[in-house]
Design a protein around this motif. Structure first.
Motif: not given
Length: 76
Positions: A48-54, A62-67
């Motif tokens: 996955a690609r997180c909303r912050d770009g990481s 479950r919990g992916t990109c939670s931080h």
């Protein structure tokens, strides 16, 4: 007293310890729900690609990109 050799040894030791310290703090490594650790390598394909770009290399959704602001897009 010439401190140059001592300072050189300290700089080299700190440089060699840096990757281990970085992984220990959680940068580039994460813990799975079962308690095992995983370290993402360059050959891994992100899930996955997180909303912050990481990128995330989670084994479970479950919990992916939670931080990192949540998942922006699932890659696989």
């Amino acid at each position: 007293m010439n401190l140059a050799p001592v300072l050189t040894v300290l700089v080299v030791a700190a440089t060699l310890a840096l990757p281990a310290a970085t992984e220990a703090r959680g940068h580039g490594a994460h813990r799975h729900r079962d308690g095992s650790h995983a370290v993402a390598t360059r050959t891994d394909i992100p899930t996955a690609r997180c909303r912050d770009g990481s990128d995330s290399y989670s084994r479970h959704r479950r919990g992916t990109c939670s931080h990192h602001g949540g998942v922006a897009v699932w890659l696989r």
